[in-house]
Structures are given as C-alpha cells and as structure tokens.
Design a protein around this motif. Structure first.
Motif, PDB file in Angstrom:
ATOM      1  N   ARG A 276       0.811  -1.389  -0.083  1.00  0.00           N
ATOM      2  CA  ARG A 276      -0.167   0.009  -0.046  1.00  0.00           C
ATOM      3  C   ARG A 276       0.814   1.351   0.301  1.00  0.00           C
ATOM      4  O   ARG A 276       2.064   1.142   0.459  1.00  0.00           O
ATOM      5  N   CYS A 277       0.272   2.401  -0.435  1.00  0.00           N
ATOM      6  CA  CYS A 277       1.077   3.641  -0.605  1.00  0.00           C
ATOM      7  C   CYS A 277       0.447   4.361   0.933  1.00  0.00           C
ATOM      8  O   CYS A 277      -0.419   4.699   0.842  1.00  0.00           O
TER       9      CYS A 277
ATOM     10  N   PRO B  19       2.352   4.784 -15.044  1.00  0.00           N
ATOM     11  CA  PRO B  19       1.038   5.258 -15.479  1.00  0.00           C
ATOM     12  C   PRO B  19      -0.226   5.524 -14.430  1.00  0.00           C
ATOM     13  O   PRO B  19      -0.891   6.060 -14.542  1.00  0.00           O
ATOM     14  N   TYR B  20       0.218   4.629 -13.362  1.00  0.00           N
ATOM     15  CA  TYR B  20      -0.752   4.551 -12.309  1.00  0.00           C
ATOM     16  C   TYR B  20      -0.280   4.258 -10.866  1.00  0.00           C
ATOM     17  O   TYR B  20       1.021   3.693 -11.164  1.00  0.00           O
ATOM     18  N   ILE B  21      -0.729   4.485 -10.105  1.00  0.00           N
ATOM     19  CA  ILE B  21       0.020   4.353  -8.587  1.00  0.00           C
ATOM     20  C   ILE B  21      -1.084   3.404  -7.992  1.00  0.00           C
ATOM     21  O   ILE B  21      -2.279   3.525  -7.907  1.00  0.00           O
TER      22      ILE B  21
ATOM     23  N   GLY C  56      -8.939 -10.970  -2.687  1.00  0.00           N
ATOM     24  CA  GLY C  56      -8.178  -9.855  -2.999  1.00  0.00           C
ATOM     25  C   GLY C  56      -9.108  -8.734  -3.524  1.00  0.00           C
ATOM     26  O   GLY C  56      -9.955  -8.810  -3.880  1.00  0.00           O
ATOM     27  N   MET C  57      -8.242  -7.591  -3.118  1.00  0.00           N
ATOM     28  CA  MET C  57      -8.729  -6.098  -3.599  1.00  0.00           C
ATOM     29  C   MET C  57      -7.661  -5.210  -3.939  1.00  0.00           C
ATOM     30  O   MET C  57      -6.448  -5.499  -3.608  1.00  0.00           O
ATOM     31  N   CYS C  58      -7.984  -4.141  -4.677  1.00  0.00           N
ATOM     32  CA  CYS C  58      -6.689  -3.392  -5.360  1.00  0.00           C
ATOM     33  C   CYS C  58      -7.621  -2.047  -5.547  1.00  0.00           C
ATOM     34  O   CYS C  58      -8.496  -1.904  -6.276  1.00  0.00           O
ATOM     35  N   ARG C  59      -6.720  -0.987  -5.062  1.00  0.00           N
ATOM     36  CA  ARG C  59      -7.458   0.507  -5.612  1.00  0.00           C
ATOM     37  C   ARG C  59      -5.997   1.158  -6.107  1.00  0.00           C
ATOM     38  O   ARG C  59      -4.962   0.732  -5.742  1.00  0.00           O
ATOM     39  N   PHE C  60      -6.270   2.201  -7.021  1.00  0.00           N
ATOM     40  CA  PHE C  60      -5.341   2.688  -7.575  1.00  0.00           C
ATOM     41  C   PHE C  60      -5.672   4.094  -7.954  1.00  0.00           C
ATOM     42  O   PHE C  60      -6.922   4.507  -7.877  1.00  0.00           O
ATOM     43  N   ILE C  61      -4.682   4.951  -8.325  1.00  0.00           N
ATOM     44  CA  ILE C  61      -4.908   6.487  -8.683  1.00  0.00           C
ATOM     45  C   ILE C  61      -3.878   6.737  -9.728  1.00  0.00           C
ATOM     46  O   ILE C  61      -3.068   5.724 -10.023  1.00  0.00           O
ATOM     47  N   LYS C  62      -4.382   7.983 -10.366  1.00  0.00           N
ATOM     48  CA  LYS C  62      -3.414   8.028 -11.439  1.00  0.00           C
ATOM     49  C   LYS C  62      -2.134   8.707 -10.930  1.00  0.00           C
ATOM     50  O   LYS C  62      -0.963   8.543 -11.870  1.00  0.00           O
ATOM     51  N   SER C  63      -2.069   9.773 -10.226  1.00  0.00           N
ATOM     52  CA  SER C  63      -0.750  10.687  -9.860  1.00  0.00           C
ATOM     53  C   SER C  63      -0.649  11.109  -8.658  1.00  0.00           C
ATOM     54  O   SER C  63      -1.777  10.907  -7.941  1.00  0.00           O
ATOM     55  N   SER C  64       0.452  11.348  -8.165  1.00  0.00           N
ATOM     56  CA  SER C  64       0.717  11.829  -6.996  1.00  0.00           C
ATOM     57  C   SER C  64       1.623  13.071  -6.861  1.00  0.00           C
ATOM     58  O   SER C  64       2.682  12.817  -7.524  1.00  0.00           O
ATOM     59  N   LYS C  65       1.661  14.064  -6.247  1.00  0.00           N
ATOM     60  CA  LYS C  65       2.568  15.095  -6.196  1.00  0.00           C
ATOM     61  C   LYS C  65       3.751  14.568  -5.218  1.00  0.00           C
ATOM     62  O   LYS C  65       3.490  14.180  -4.064  1.00  0.00           O
ATOM     63  N   LEU C  66       4.886  14.905  -5.639  1.00  0.00           N
ATOM     64  CA  LEU C  66       6.058  14.750  -5.134  1.00  0.00           C
ATOM     65  C   LEU C  66       6.571  15.890  -4.489  1.00  0.00           C
ATOM     66  O   LEU C  66       6.338  16.928  -4.715  1.00  0.00           O
TER      67      LEU C  66
END
Length: 796
Positions: free
Chosen positions: A166-167, A261-263, A284-294
């Motif tokens: 996980r992020c 391309p995805y996170i 199982g489960m999975c969630r994702f997002i497109k981008s994140s600010k660094l």
C-alpha cells in the motif's frame, strides 16, 4: 530474485477500470493482476453479473464437486460478515439459486451491519441512512464471483497468509505480510510485536531481506511446519518469489516512479491458502490512482548557513521589554556570537543591547540566518520580501499559528507555495519552522531558543558534545536536556511544523558531520514521503557507524478509515513507522523515559565495543540480582546471562576468600555478593567478569545503603566519604574508563544518594536508579548496536 511481471497487461487492467471511471479492481480483476505478476496462479473464476440470464452451459464450466460464491462490490470488504461467501454443491440449479439469494439478501445484511458499525462504514456510506443507504448498497453490488473450490491442506490456526502493498503518506510503498484470514486484526492486537505481521518500505528491502524479517513471525513457523504438530505447506522459495513480486509491483506503480502510469494505493490478498504446495488467493482487492505530487527538492547545503552562520539578523526584538525576540538576542550574545555580526530589523533605535538596528528589511545586506520572532500574520510578507530580494540563506520561523492552528491553513498553504516556487527556480532560502522553539548550535556559537538563561542554564558539563538532538516538539527538546544536562548535545534543533525543512532534510545534513556520533530524534509526524527520506538518511548514518535514536509520538489507530482492507488495521501508521525506522538501523524507544535512558547510554557507551548479548550482573542485594536476570528478555531484544569461564570463577573465588566472604557468597551469574562487600570488592569482581571472553557487558548494583560502602558525602557518617580514594565514586569511573565493554551502575536509593549519582555521572559512568530499568535499557541498546554492526558487515 528475478520476477516475470507483465507490466503491460497489468497497466491494461488499470486502464480498463479507469475507462469505466473506477479507481478499484474487482476481485476477479485483482486475480488477473496476480496472474500477470508472475506470482502463484489464482483459482479459475467466472463472473456472474447481476441482472444477466445465466444458462446451464455457462454455469457448468467450473469443475469439481463444490464451488465458492462471493459477492462482488467495491464497498464490501469483509464478505463473511454479511454472508457474502457461500460454499455450495456444483450444479447449475444450486449456483443459480444461491446467486439470486445473495443478490437479494446481502444488501439487507450489509445495511444492518453498517447501522451497528457506523465508524467502520465505507466513506461513501457514512452520510446515508435507511432507504438511501440500502439503495446505494444494492446499486454497488455488481454480481457474484463463481470460484473453484480448492480445499486447503490444513484448517489449523496460522495456515492462512495475508500479503499486501500500500502507498502510505509518509513512507511511500510498504509491504506487509503475516497471519491472514478473517481474524487477522485480532492476531495483530493479541500477539507480541512482530509476531503476527511485519512491514517494510519496499524501497528499502528486497524479497530475500523481507523474507528474513517474515521468518520471525508465527505465520512462518506455522507455514514451514516448525511448530509442533504442523507440516510444511509452502516452500521458502515460493514465499520469496511472492514477496519479490509484490515489492517490484510496488516500486513500479509508485508515486516515486515518475514514469508510472498509475499508482497502487492498496493491493491486498487476504488470505492466501495452501493446497498441494500452491499459494491460492481466496480474496483480493486493489485500489489505484493516476498521479501523486512529489515534494519539491531544496538546496540542503544551506542548512550549513543555519547551523554555522557568520551573520545573523533578527526581526521582532523589543527595545523596552524582554519579549521572545529580546530573549533570543541575549541568548545569542551570551553564547559567544560576535555582536558586530548581528543585526536587528527595528525602526527607531540605533542599537539594542549594543547590537545595530536597521530600519527595514530592504535596507539589510544578505544574511546567513534570518530569525523571525514576530506574530504569524506578518510572516508571509516577510518571507516574500526575503525570497524576492534574495536577502537570506536560511530563515528560522519562531511563531506558531502557521498551519497547526485551526483557521491558519490558508496562510500556511500560501507560505509553502511561495517557498516551493523559489526552490523550483533553484533559489530562495531554506526555512525552519514555523512554530519552532529555536536552535542551539555549539559549533555555530549561538542559541536562539527563547527560554531565559535562568530557566534553562546553558553552561553545563564538559560533555563530548558528539550528539545532535532533533525534535518536532520544542518543549520535549528543552525538558529532556533540562532533566539530563550531562547530555549537552552539539546541536539542539526544534523543527516545528516542517513548513520547508523536514526531519529527513535535517538528518540528511547532520549525518555527514564528522564530529556527530549520535543522532536523537523525536517525531510526531512526517511530511508527505519524508518518512522514506528519513529512513534513507538513518540507514546512511548507521552504515557510517553512527547511532540513531528515535521516538515516535501519536500511536493512535489513525489511517484505518483511509484504507479499504485489513492492512491498515493490522499494520497501522505507528507500526509501519516503527518497522521502517528500526529496519534502517535506528534504536526505537518505547517511552519518554526509555528515550532518555537510551540517549544517555548512546552518549556514554559510544566508544565501547559491542560484541554480543552475554551479560554479567552482580549486586549486594539479592532482589537486584534476581531482577536483573528477569529483565533480559523483551519484545525486541534478547540477552542471556553469561556463563563465566572456569578461570574467572577461580579468580573471583580467590577474591571472595581474601575478603572472608566465602561462606556467604556463591560464585554464579547473576551474583549476590552480600551486603558485607565493600567498594573495592564490587569493582574487583566486576573487573574480573569484564575480562572474561564469555562476557559482553555488565550491570553492577552499587548497594548505596550497605554499611560497607562509601556512598555518602563527608560528614554525614563517621569514617565515610565520597571523596575517599576507596569510594565507589572514585573506583567505578576508573574501571569504566579502563574497560572496552559496556558497564552500567545502579544506585537504588533515595535522595540521600543523589551526590553519589552526580559524581558518577560527571565522571561519565551511566547510572540508573533501578536494576530492571538498567538491564532493559542496556539490552535494548546492545540489540540496536548489534543490528547496526550486522548492517555494516552486510554492506561491506
């Protein structure tokens, strides 16, 4: 280990979901992701979509006598609690009947569950009630997943495994593994630390390294058939392959990978079950997002201007009263900083305390350190002027009310944006704070902490000054050093709100200073991804031979509502933080008092050799000897009582005989040497123990109340004085200086013996007021030093 991940196909999974305006994968899509990750092949599945007509031919595709039906909804994670999982006979009629019943009944059951567990409800459901909630639950149910039934090799406790990535906001991508199944949260709460689940930063570990950590868990002992009555049901190679695949997935679909391309926000398999040496994902489960600010990069070399300035400018100094700015000015002067290198922004007077005043910021020359000691409402304007006119290399923001106070968020955001814009242009000063109590820098010869000299005396002992103390809380910083003035760090740095400079930034700079051997850090929270920067800096410091001590406040169950699966419950924010920091080589304190004790040991024992976990213990009080032996085991350390060699035993026996105590004392470890033992006998026996190759360190009870010991100041008791050459206050420091092994003293007595403690501490001897605390702290310190030594050896 090499993996065979098909990133192209996995990305296509995310793209297909994204086109349907979904930020999650259904369970069958998660299995497809697993299949393309090169990990264990998931069981065959068919998706029975809600509202579709299901003919017998389609329903007959699954082989076997039994099948498993599971409800498909992005918001129902704990399916068993709402009867969203059924094992039934494999026939079209039975499947069709169960499918219809689940579509019809699960919404009511989930509605009832949410009404009873509002705090655990998905975010999308929290504000809905009754019919609206039931309607939303029903619309979110997309169908039922038909799975092949694969009976596990064992139904025994511990034979299910949870693996997830996980992020996290602070540490980026984190992997977790441990006891799985529906009771995984319970296991994490009930078992000792590190026994149920383990976590690690995926940027700081590999499949092989994480496997070594996992081997300490009960889960591994069960799966590997190590525990009684168990048989091995999975190979080490399979587990390493699985962990390696998850870690590579995490690092590819990570916010730190700018080409991603995805996170992946969260990917969880709970549980893996085991059939004929196959790892079978059952949910199982999975969630994702497109981008994140660094975070924006900054020039950390400017920290040198903050800690070792040649010029200092202050705004906020009162001409008529002793406000914070005036106290800071006086403390800077009293620390030995040249007055002609200080300037004050103050319209009107020419000087204050013989320091020149300048009417306004625009009239000043560029300064190394600019200190802002005015109210928060004018900070933004000051920062803008300093940045635009390039008038400072570093800025210290003393005032609070910049982000941490309700209603100040907009101002904090505007300030951060201004600072980040300057950094993006490769310009602008670095900012410490706001809500920063200040900095004491002995090498820089200044003190900006706004506590008067009378409240926090700055002239302390002639300590080595080989440590840096970094704290998010200024109050924690000054109270620790007030209680333990013998620490006297080379640097005391209050980082406050971390508007710009973060804990990771400061440690990154401090670790490269040659005269710093110990870095002590108190934290309440990291900025986005700065936890990862912090552990990178910690690891680098440890590999350079430095000791890093860490305490993290705020150990609540925050973060659980931000994730959908089990992982946040079993590996919450504090657990992840502790794991990542400890694996980087830091010694993590459990309490304030332990932090103080470990800090003291780190300073006093820095030059001692740490070669093992074998402890010698002696005292003239029987309870102390027993208490020492009782304290050698803990959740994250394990010492053993040393077995004295035959030669050492004979030498001690001879010393005991010379003192006519042979009828009262047994030669063993721990050793009760009787209240009749005098100062010299305590030291002589300790010395012989420390000379033994089987002994790695010693704890000595100094028996202050024994009539045979010289533990009182002159004049309190006839023929007794701490100043005597035969006093333990003189003999113990001599032995401490002589030995290259860790040695700790215990003075278990009241205020009457404070002078003894003070003399020993001034001589550099680590002293505790109870034997159990002494052994516990020493054991934890030794464990940390040994782990660091192992890290260094592995990296050579």
């Amino acid at each position: 280990m090499e993996t065979s991940i098909n990133f192209e196909k996995i990305t296509r999974c995310f793209e297909n979901a994204d086109k349907q305006k979904r930020s999650f994968l259904y369970e069958f899509e998660t299995y497809e992701l697993l299949k393309n990750s090169g990990a264990e092949t998931p069981p065959p599945v068919l998706f029975l979509e809600k509202g579709k007509r299901l003919d017998d031919e389609y329903l007959s595709k699954m082989i076997g006598n039994k099948v498993v039906l599971k409800i498909v909804s992005p918001e129902i994670i704990h399916k068993t609690e709402v009867e969203g999982v059924k094992i039934i006979e494999n026939s079209p009629s039975k499947i069709r009947s169960a499918w219809r019943r689940m579509i019809d009944e699960v919404p009511d059951k989930y509605h009832t569950w949410i009404e009873k567990n509002r705090k655990s409800a998905p975010q999308n459901y929290k504000k809905l009630n009754n019919k609206e909630l039931l309607k939303k639950i029903s619309s979110d149910i997309k169908g039922v997943l038909l799975c092949k039934f694969m009976p596990p090799d064992s139904d025994a406790f511990g034979n299910e495994l949870i693996v997830s990535i996980r992020c996290t906001r602070e540490f980026g991508m984190v992997i977790t593994a441990g006891l799985g199944g529906t009771d995984t949260e319970l296991y994490a709460k009930r078992f000792r630390k590190g026994q149920a689940v383990v976590s690690a930063s995926t940027k700081q570990t590999t499949g092989e390294t994480f496997f070594k950590l996992f081997k300490n868990t009960i889960a591994y002992k069960k799966l590997a058939g190590i525990s009684r009555g168990q048989k091995r049901i999975v190979s080490d190679g399979q587990l390493i392959e699985c962990f390696s695949s998850f870690i590579e997935l995490a690092n590819h679909y990570s916010p730190l990978n700018t080409d991603a391309p995805y996170i992946i926000e969260e990917l969880e398999i709970n549980p893996f079950a085991f059939t004929d040496y196959q790892m079978v994902p059952l949910d199982g489960m999975c969630r994702f997002i497109k981008s994140s600010k660094l975070p924006v990069k900054k020039d950390l070399t400017k920290i040198n201007s903050m800690l070792h300035p040649e010029t200092i400018t202050i705004i906020g100094v009162s001409e008529t009263k002793m406000n914070f700015g005036r106290i800071i000015l006086n403390n800077i002067i009293n620390s030995g900083f040249e007055k002609n290198s200080i300037s004050i922004i103050k319209k009107g007077p020419k000087t204050i305390d013989s320091v020149k005043c300048i009417d306004q910021i625009s009239d000043m020359k560029k300064t190394d350190l600019f200190i802002v000691a005015v109210s928060a409402d004018v900070v933004l304007n000051i920062a803008e002027e300093l940045i635009e006119k390039k008038l400072a290399n570093s800025v210290m923001l003393i005032p609070g009310g910049i982000g941490e106070k309700e209603g100040s968020e907009d101002m904090a955001h505007a300030l951060t944006s201004k600072i980040e814009s300057a950094h993006l242009n490769g310009d602008g000063p670095v900012f410490l704070g706001g809500n920063c109590m200040g900095v004491i820098s002995h090498p820089g010869k200044f003190d900006t902490i706004f506590i008067p000299e009378e409240k926090l005396p700055k002239q302390r002992t002639s300590a080595k000054k080989n440590s840096a103390f970094i704290s998010q809380s200024g109050a924690f910083l000054i109270t620790r050093t007030s209680k333990f003035p013998m620490l006297d760090p080379s640097y005391m740095i209050s980082i406050g709100n971390q508007t710009d400079l973060t804990a990771g930034d400061i440690v990154t700079y401090i670790k490269d200073l040659d005269h710093i051997d110990i870095i002590a850090v108190y934290m309440e929270g990291f900025n986005d991804f700065d936890g990862l920067n912090f552990v990178k800096a910690v690891k680098s410091a440890v590999l350079m031979g430095k000791t890093v001590l860490f305490y993290k406040a705020g150990r609540t169950e925050e973060g659980k509502s931000a994730t959908s699966g089990h992982t946040a419950s079993v590996a919450g924010d504090y657990m992840v933080c502790e794991s990542c920091v400890k694996q980087a080589g830091a010694i993590v304190a459990d309490t304030f008092s332990q932090f103080e004790e470990l800090y003291m040991l780190s300073v006093r024992l820095n030059d001692k050799e740490i070669n093992g976990r074998r402890l010698a213990a002696l005292s003239g009080a029987g309870f102390e000897a027993v208490g020492m032996a009782d304290s050698i085991q803990g959740d994250d350390f394990s010492m053993e009582m040393a077995e004295l060699s035959k030669e050492t035993t004979e030498q001690i026996k001879e010393i005991i005989k010379e003192n006519r105590l042979e009828k009262l004392v047994d030669i063993k470890n721990p050793m009760d040497i009787n209240p009749a033992a005098n100062d010299l006998l305590h030291v002589s026996i300790t010395e012989k123990m420390l000379e033994d190759d089987n002994v790695d360190g010693a704890v000595v009870g100094l028996d202050p109340m024994s009539p045979a010991m010289q533990t009182l100041p002159f004049g309190v008791r006839k023929n007794e004085s701490l100043d005597s050459d035969k006093s333990i206050a003189k003999l113990m420091p001599e032995l401490f200086e002589k030995t290259n092994k860790p040695l700790v003293g215990v003075v278990d007595g009241g205020k009457l013996y404070d002078d003894l403690v003070e003399m020993l501490e001034e001589s550099g001897v680590p002293v505790f007021r109870s034997s159990d605390k002494a052994v516990l702290a020493l054991a934890k310190y030794i464990e940390g030093r040994l782990y660091a030594k192992e890290m260094i050896n592995m990296n050579q």
